[in-house]
Design an enzyme around this catalytic site. Sequence first.
Site, PDB file in Angstrom:
ATOM      1  N   ASP A   1       6.049   9.026   7.736  1.00  0.00           N
ATOM      2  CA  ASP A   1       6.413   9.942   6.662  1.00  0.00           C
ATOM      3  C   ASP A   1       7.180   9.137   5.619  1.00  0.00           C
ATOM      4  O   ASP A   1       8.027   8.311   5.963  1.00  0.00           O
ATOM      5  CB  ASP A   1       7.260  11.095   7.191  1.00  0.00           C
ATOM      6  CG  ASP A   1       7.233  12.256   6.213  1.00  0.00           C
ATOM      7  OD1 ASP A   1       6.152  12.844   6.031  1.00  0.00           O
ATOM      8  OD2 ASP A   1       8.273  12.550   5.593  1.00  0.00           O
ATOM      9  N   ALA A   2       6.855   9.378   4.363  1.00  0.00           N
ATOM     10  CA  ALA A   2       7.471   8.574   3.298  1.00  0.00           C
ATOM     11  C   ALA A   2       7.833   9.446   2.117  1.00  0.00           C
ATOM     12  O   ALA A   2       7.357  10.578   1.998  1.00  0.00           O
ATOM     13  CB  ALA A   2       6.493   7.486   2.860  1.00  0.00           C
TER      14      ALA A   2
ATOM     15  N   ARG B   1       6.766   0.786   3.286  1.00  0.00           N
ATOM     16  CA  ARG B   1       5.842   0.891   4.423  1.00  0.00           C
ATOM     17  C   ARG B   1       5.724  -0.459   5.123  1.00  0.00           C
ATOM     18  O   ARG B   1       5.800  -0.544   6.346  1.00  0.00           O
ATOM     19  CB  ARG B   1       4.467   1.358   3.889  1.00  0.00           C
ATOM     20  CG  ARG B   1       3.394   1.525   4.942  1.00  0.00           C
ATOM     21  CD  ARG B   1       2.283   2.403   4.441  1.00  0.00           C
ATOM     22  NE  ARG B   1       2.797   3.689   4.012  1.00  0.00           N
ATOM     23  CZ  ARG B   1       2.954   4.030   2.716  1.00  0.00           C
ATOM     24  NH1 ARG B   1       2.557   3.235   1.750  1.00  0.00           N
ATOM     25  NH2 ARG B   1       3.482   5.196   2.399  1.00  0.00           N
TER      26      ARG B   1
ATOM     27  N   LYS C   1      -2.634   4.443   3.248  1.00  0.00           N
ATOM     28  CA  LYS C   1      -1.552   4.120   4.182  1.00  0.00           C
ATOM     29  C   LYS C   1      -2.083   3.257   5.325  1.00  0.00           C
ATOM     30  O   LYS C   1      -1.448   2.294   5.739  1.00  0.00           O
ATOM     31  CB  LYS C   1      -0.957   5.404   4.779  1.00  0.00           C
ATOM     32  CG  LYS C   1      -0.037   6.177   3.867  1.00  0.00           C
ATOM     33  CD  LYS C   1       0.639   7.289   4.663  1.00  0.00           C
ATOM     34  CE  LYS C   1       1.659   8.039   3.836  1.00  0.00           C
ATOM     35  NZ  LYS C   1       2.395   9.037   4.626  1.00  0.00           N
TER      36      LYS C   1
END
Length: 196
Positions: free
Chosen positions: A68-69, A172, A15
């Site tokens: 948060d994904a 993202r 990330k």
Amino acid sequence: MKVSRLYMVTGNRHKVEEAKEILERYGVELVQAEARKLEIQSESLEEIALTAARYAYLQLRKPLIVEDAGLFIEALNGFPGPYSSYVYKKIGVEGVLKLMEGVGDRRACFKAAVAYVAPGVERVFTGEVCGRIAREARGSRGFGFDPIFVPEGESRTFAEMSVEEKNRYSHRARAFKRLGEWIVREWWSMRSNSEG
Ligand code: IMP
């Protein structure tokens, strides 16, 4: 041009790598940080990210973000959604492929919420990418459900792409672009206020 340094609280280096590549374009230096994690149960990624970011800020006291994904699969009514991390740990990519066996409707979207907390400021930026769940896992890059997600307009999964390629599509990247644009706007308005 370095606008600022920003801390990303996460244990997931993938990330950070993806977000770094986006924020560099806006002159923001992203640094990975660790803090105790507070993950509430909620249907809302925004609420989960913001609550976690507030909690991290109480510990670190410096401008930070928490992301948060989740993966929302149409034929499963949006499952695993906010529970993606738990589902990934429990059944992984193969488990999701099993759930999708014999399912013709492969549509799915990844969503991300990035919460920014700094002294006197709280913001949440979101991003989304839709596509489909592949019939089998392909590729070895990335993380999580990357090997089974093919974004619209592509034939390759995220796991078959470089970070730069994934960032052309990803949830993202879209959320972080919004954050970057906002930071630059804030920076310019602070500069012109102090000059004027
Ligand atoms: P969290 O945002 O750390 O709670 O994790 C959400 C979960 O969704 C991860 O464990 C991954 O399994 C999945 N996920 C979120 N974003 C991505 C991505 O960009 N690629 C693949 N899987 C993802």
